[in-house]
Design an enzyme around this catalytic site. Structure first.
Site, PDB file in Angstrom:
ATOM      1  N   HIS A   9      40.433  39.752  40.195  1.00 21.27           N
ATOM      2  CA  HIS A   9      40.730  38.896  41.365  1.00 21.27           C
ATOM      3  C   HIS A   9      41.218  37.507  40.924  1.00 21.27           C
ATOM      4  O   HIS A   9      40.854  36.496  41.525  1.00 21.27           O
ATOM      5  CB  HIS A   9      39.493  38.745  42.268  1.00 21.27           C
ATOM      6  CG  HIS A   9      39.043  40.008  42.902  1.00 21.27           C
ATOM      7  ND1 HIS A   9      39.378  40.372  44.186  1.00 21.27           N
ATOM      8  CD2 HIS A   9      38.272  41.016  42.440  1.00 21.27           C
ATOM      9  CE1 HIS A   9      38.828  41.539  44.490  1.00 21.27           C
ATOM     10  NE2 HIS A   9      38.156  41.955  43.438  1.00 21.27           N
ATOM     11  N   ASN A  45      36.334  43.538  50.354  1.00 15.82           N
ATOM     12  CA  ASN A  45      37.736  43.877  50.090  1.00 15.82           C
ATOM     13  C   ASN A  45      38.425  44.254  51.399  1.00 15.82           C
ATOM     14  O   ASN A  45      37.760  44.381  52.426  1.00 15.82           O
ATOM     15  CB  ASN A  45      37.816  45.076  49.132  1.00 15.82           C
ATOM     16  CG  ASN A  45      37.695  44.679  47.657  1.00 15.82           C
ATOM     17  OD1 ASN A  45      37.885  43.526  47.293  1.00 15.82           O
ATOM     18  ND2 ASN A  45      37.378  45.650  46.827  1.00 15.82           N
TER      19      ASN A  45
END
Ligand code: NDP
Ligand code: HEM
EC number: 1.11.1.6
Length: 503
Positions: free
Chosen positions: A56, A129
Site C-alpha cells: 500500500h 479494502n
C-alpha cells in the site's frame, strides 16, 4: 512552519543571511567546512526519505467526518456510535497494494480503504479494502503472497509466473481473483468504489452481549470502473489520476461520501451459519444477512502537507475503542501484530505523537516513556510506573472487553471446508455479473495469465472451471488451451493437479 515569521531560519530558529551561495575560500575557492548552514541543509536532505510502506505504498488521503444515521446502541457501546446525529472527525487513506510509491493509480490491484476515527474514547482504525474478500486466510501466507505481487528477485520485473504459480497453488484465492480481474479491480477513481472491512469484527453492547459484524462503506458517487483497456491507457496518460481526482474534487467543494452499512449476526445465528464467518475468502450473502444503514462518511478537507499527513499516517487494525473488538479470524489476528510492528520500523516508537496519528479527542494517559522523537513532555514529572499511589490515573475495569467462550486443541489447523472455495466465485460469475462483466473478466484474465508458463495457465484455468464451467471454458478458449485437458485437471484433487502440472 510559522506563517508569521518573515525571515528564513535554520532548524534551530537562527536567521539565515544567504541561501544562494555556499561559503568558499575566495570566489573560486573550495567550500569551507564552517558553512554549517550548507551542512545542515545537505544532511537533512540526505535523510528526507523514510521507508515506504512494504504494501500500500502509493496512496492519497483526506479528512472528513462520520455521522451516525441509525441507532445501533443495542449492538455496540462505542461512544462515537451512541446516537443518531453524532459526528466524529476522520482521516481516510486510499491506496493501491503491490506497486511502489511512484506506481500508477490505475494498476489492477485491490484498493486500500483505511479510515481513522478520532473518537472521544481514542482512535479507532477500520483498515479495509475495496473488496469484500481476500486472497488467503492465514497470516503465515501473507509475506509469500506479497512477494509474488512484487518484482522478480533476478529481473526486478513484475512476473506473471510468480503471480499465477502462487495463486494456482492457493485455491482459496479464487473468489478474490475473480473480483480482482473483474472491472472492480480497476476502479475509475477512489471516489467511485466501495470499502469493506472484509474481516468479521466483534461489536459488544453495554450489557456485554456480543455480535459478529462486517462493514460495507457504499460509495454515494456510484460504482465506476475502468475496463482493462481504459486502465492501461490511464496508467500511461496520468499515473496519478486517482490522487489528482480526490484532491481536486475536494478543492472544488464536491465532497465524496459513503454510506456505512453493517451486516450483523448474533452468535446463535453464527454457529449454524452456512459459511465460516471467520474465513475472509467468504462473504455473508445479503439475502441471509441484510445490511443495515448506520452512518455517512464524508471527506471535506485536503491535507496541507502530503508527507506530514498522508505519508506519516499509520493505520492499525488493533486500534479499537470500547464496544468494538477483534474476531478470531486468523488473518485479522496476524494483522493485530503486523501494523504496529511495521510502524515502529517505518516511523519509530513514538509514531502516535505525529499529529495525524494522535488521539485528538482522548489524550494519551499511559506509563510508556521516552524513546526516539518523544515530542511531548514525555509524562512530565509524573510517576512512570503502575501501580502507584501518587493519585495518577489507573485502569478502569468498566472498559474491559467482555469475555467470550473459546475452546479447542492448540495446533496448526487447516480450514475444514476447502470445497466451499469455488461456490461464491461461481455465484458471482453466474448470478451477479452481466454478460459484459463476464466477457471483461475473461479478457482481463487472459491478458495477464497469458504471460505465464503454459503449465501454470492449465492449473489456474482448471480452478476457474471448478468455479463455473463456462468461466473455465472462456479462459481456456482465450488462452488457446485444450478444454479436455482443463476439464481433466479440474476433476483431480489439488494434490494430483499440482503433480500433473509440475515442472
Ligand atoms: P447479492 O446479489 O445480494 O449481492 C451481490 C453484490 O455483488 C452486489 O451487492 C455488489 O456489492 C456486488 N457486485 C456487483 N458486481 C460485482 C463485481 N463485478 N465484482 C464484485 N462484486 C460485485 O448477492 P450475495 O450477497 O448473495 O452475493 C453474491 C456474490 O456477490 C458473492 O459471492 C460475492 O462474490 C459478491 N458480493 C457479495 C457481497 C456481500 O457482502 N454479500 C459484497 C460484495 C460482493 P456491493 O453492493 O457491495 O457493491
Ligand atoms: C497496509 C500487513 C492483510 C488492508 C499494510 C502494511 C502492512 C500490512 C505491513 C503497511 C503499513 C504501513 O507501513 O503503514 C498485512 C498483513 C496482512 C494484511 C500481515 C495479513 C496477515 C490486509 C487485509 C486488508 C489490508 C486483509 C484489508 C481488509 C491494508 C491497508 C493498508 C495496509 C488498507 C494501508 C493502510 C494505509 O493507508 O496506511 N498491511 N496486511 N491488509 N493493509 Fe494490510
Amino acid at each position: 512552519m510559522s506563517e508569521k515569521k518573515k525571515t528564513m531560519t535554520g532548524a534551530f530558529g537562527v536567521p539565515v543571511g544567504n541561501d544562494l551561495n555556499s561559503k568558499t575560500a575566495g570566489p573560486r575557492g573550495p567550500v569551507l567546512m564552517e558553512d554549517v548552514h550548507l551542512l545542515e541543509k545537505l544532511s537533512h536532505f540526505d535523510r528526507e526519505r523514510i521507508p515506504e510502506r512494504v504494501v500500500h505504498a502509493k496512496g492519497a488521503g483526506a479528512y472528513g467526518e462520520f455521522e451516525v444515521t441509525a441507532d445501533v446502541s443495542k449492538y455496540t457501546c462505542a461512544k462515537f456510535l451512541s446516537r443518531v446525529g453524532k459526528k466524529t472527525d476522520v482521516f481516510v487513506r486510499f491506496s493501491t497494494v503491490g506497486g511502489e510509491m511512484g506506481s500508477a493509480d490505475a494498476e489492477r490491484d485491490p484498493r486500500g480503504f483505511a479510515v481513522k476515527f478520532y473518537t472521544e474514547e481514542g482512535n479507532y482504525d477500520m483498515t479495509g479494502n475495496n473488496t469484500p474478500v481476500f486472497f488467503i486466510r492465514d497470516p503465515l501466507k501473507f509475506p509469500d503472497f506479497i512477494h509474488t505481487q512484487k518484482r522478480n528477485p533476478q529481473t526486478n520485473l513484475k512476473d506473471p509466473d510468480m503471480f499465477w504459480d502462487f495463486l494456482s497453488l492457493t485455491p482459496e484465492s479464487m473468489h478474490q481473483v475473480t473480483v480482482l480481474f473483474s472491472d472492480r479491480g480497476t476502479p475509475a477513481t477512489y471516489r467511485h468504489m466501495n470499502g469493506y472491512s472484509s474481516h468479521t469484527y466483534k461489536w459488544y453492547n453495554a450489557k456485554g452481549e456480543y455480535f459478529w459484524v462486517q462493514y460495507h462503506f457504499k460509495t454515494d458517487q456510484g460504482i465506476r470502473n475502468f475496463t482493462g483497456q481504459e486502465a492501461t491507457a490511464m496508467c500511461a496518460k496520468d499515473p496519478d489520476h486517482a490522487t489528482r481526482d480526490l484532491f481536486e474534487s475536494i478543492e472544488r467543494g464536491e465532497y465524496p461520501s459513503w454510506t456505512l452499512e453493517m451486516q450483523i449476526l448474533i452468535p446463535e445465528q453464527a454457529r449454524d451459519f452456512k459459511w465460516d464467518i471467520f474465513d475472509i475468502t467468504k462473504v455473508w450473502p445479503h439475502a441471509e444477512v441484510p445490511p443495515i444503514e448506520v452512518g455517512k462518511l464524508t471527506l471535506n478537507r485536503n491535507p496541507v502537507n502530503y508527507f506530514a499527513e498522508v505519508e506519516q499516517a499509520a493505520f492499525n487494525p488493533s486500534n479499537f475503542v470500547p464496544g468494538i473488538a477483534a474476531s478470531p479470524d486468523k488473518m485479522l489476528q496476524g494483522r493485530l501484530f503486523s501494523y504496529h510492528d511495521t510502524h515502529l520500523h517505518r516511523l519509530g516508537p513514538n509514531y502516535h505523537l505525529i499529529p495525524v496519528n494522535q488521539p485528538k479527542h482522548a489524550p494519551e494517559v499511559s506509563y510508556q516513556r521516552a524513546g526516539a522523537m518523544r515530542t511531548d513532555d514525555g509524562g512530565g514529572s509524573g510517576p512512570n510506573y503502575w501501580p502507584n499511589s501518587m493519585g495518577a490515573p489507573g485502569p478502569d475495569a468498566t472498559f474491559d472487553e467482555p469475555p467470550i467462550p473459546l475452546d479447542g486443541d492448540g495446533g496448526r489447523h487447516e480450514y475444514a471446508h476447502p470445497n466451499d472455495d469455488f461456490v461464491q466465485p461461481g455465484n458471482l460469475f453466474r448470478e451477479v455479473m452481466t454478460s459484459q462483466d463476464r466477457a471483461n473478466l475473461i479478457g482481463n484474465i487472459v491478458g495477464h495469465l497469458g504471460g505465464a508458463q503454459k503449465r501454470l495457465q492449465l492449473r489456474q484455468t482448471a480452478l476457474f472451471y471448478m468455479a463455473d464451467s463456462e468461466y473455465g471454458a472462456g479462459v481456456a478458449k482465450g488462452l488457446g488451451l485444450n478444454l479436455d485437458e482443463v476439464r481433466s485437471l479440474a476433476g483431480m484433487s489439488q494434490e494430483d493437479r499440482v503433480k500433473a502440472t509440475a515442472r
